[in-house]
Design an enzyme around this catalytic site. Sequence first.
Site, PDB file in Angstrom:
ATOM      1  CG  ASN A 117      -1.739   1.254   1.345  1.00 15.18           C
ATOM      2  OD1 ASN A 117      -1.779   2.059   0.422  1.00 15.18           O
ATOM      3  ND2 ASN A 117      -2.395   1.427   2.485  1.00 15.18           N
TER       4      ASN A 117
ATOM      5  CE  LYS B 143      -0.083   3.216   4.751  1.00 15.43           C
ATOM      6  NZ  LYS B 143       0.018   3.311   6.192  1.00 15.43           N
TER       7      LYS B 143
ATOM      8  CG  HIS C 104      -5.678   2.036   5.146  1.00 16.06           C
ATOM      9  ND1 HIS C 104      -5.229   2.979   6.042  1.00 16.06           N
ATOM     10  CD2 HIS C 104      -4.703   1.115   5.034  1.00 16.06           C
ATOM     11  CE1 HIS C 104      -4.010   2.640   6.440  1.00 16.06           C
ATOM     12  NE2 HIS C 104      -3.668   1.512   5.848  1.00 16.06           N
TER      13      HIS C 104
ATOM     14  CD  GLU D 100      -2.812   5.560   6.641  1.00 14.86           C
ATOM     15  OE1 GLU D 100      -2.796   5.601   5.397  1.00 14.86           O
ATOM     16  OE2 GLU D 100      -1.902   5.021   7.306  1.00 14.86           O
TER      17      GLU D 100
ATOM     18  CD  GLU E  20      -3.258  -2.244   7.266  1.00 13.67           C
ATOM     19  OE1 GLU E  20      -2.127  -2.478   6.848  1.00 13.67           O
ATOM     20  OE2 GLU E  20      -3.889  -1.219   6.991  1.00 13.67           O
TER      21      GLU E  20
ATOM     22  N   GLY F  49       2.746   2.446  10.728  1.00 13.47           N
ATOM     23  CA  GLY F  49       3.706   3.535  10.581  1.00 13.47           C
ATOM     24  C   GLY F  49       4.426   3.905  11.857  1.00 13.47           C
TER      25      GLY F  49
ATOM     26  CB  SER G 296       5.455  -1.604  11.804  1.00  9.13           C
ATOM     27  OG  SER G 296       5.031  -0.282  12.066  1.00  9.13           O
TER      28      SER G 296
HETATM   29  P1  13P Z   1       3.204   0.548   7.575  1.00 11.63           P
HETATM   30  O1  13P Z   1       3.727  -0.748   6.985  1.00 11.63           O
HETATM   31  O2  13P Z   1       3.929   1.752   7.048  1.00 11.63           O
HETATM   32  O3  13P Z   1       3.102   0.481   9.054  1.00 11.63           O
HETATM   33  O4  13P Z   1       1.699   0.713   7.016  1.00 11.63           O
HETATM   34  C1  13P Z   1       0.836  -0.344   7.142  1.00 11.63           C
HETATM   35  C2  13P Z   1      -0.395  -0.029   6.405  1.00 11.63           C
HETATM   36  O5  13P Z   1      -1.172   0.808   6.800  1.00 11.63           O
HETATM   37  C3  13P Z   1      -0.649  -0.747   5.154  1.00 11.63           C
HETATM   38  O6  13P Z   1      -1.938  -0.500   4.687  1.00 11.63           O
END
Ligand code: 13P
Length: 248
Positions: free
Chosen positions: A9, A11, A94, A96, A166, A172, A212
Amino acid sequence: MRKPIIAGNWKMNLTPSEAKALITELIPLAANAACDVVVCPPFVDLALAVELTRGTSIGVGAQNIHWAPKGAFTGEISASMLKEIGVGYAIIGHSERRQYFGETDATVNSRAKAAIEAGITPIICVGESLAQREGNETEAIVSGQVKAALEGIPAQAVAALVIAYEPIWAIGTGKTATDEQANETVGTIRATVAQLYGQATADALRIQYGGSMNPKNVKGLMAQSEIDGGLIGGASLSAADFAQVIHY
Ligand code: 13P
């Protein structure tokens, strides 16, 4: 046996020229992967990503999808638009999107249905916040999100889709869930699906861990019985790191 699926992803990262460089570097590195490999770039990179990966084993996913076939929804992208350019997957719900853009369990469900109708595989994201985990609410939150996301979706389609677990506190932050924590909650998700659709559907569905995940911790997570792959953020922005993850 379920074939593992590892998706990147991206983002809101990588312009078209940067996307081209990363995918070009990734193609030979991903050639003999034992799992399904997917990249999910921003919308403006999608057509290019599909062209570049044509004839390779790398799939391409969007990071969102709208539920309506078309119309007055400024800033949104429909399933048929994605389908026409050859996108095979769509990340839906997601954290976010839920946190910053008003995504709800109901909109997640509508988006998932639109994807399925177009023949696009949804990657439906669920996960608890730190406060919810500390309040022992993880199981209730996650299984509630799963039930709402799948509302009205037939078993056959559920068996073919992907859920990404997640935990928000692991995204992150460099703070991964332990192998056992991740496996336990992924197991809760599978049990929820079994309760709704029966064991055969639950056994077919692929469930990823995300948060992560990186070259260092992927092996332990992928060794867990319930975890069928990963949704990778930061570590998917480097072809070398992502290649290490997919070859866990
Ligand atoms: P990270 O791997 O940067 O923690 O992000 C995970 C994520 O949100 C994947 O959709």
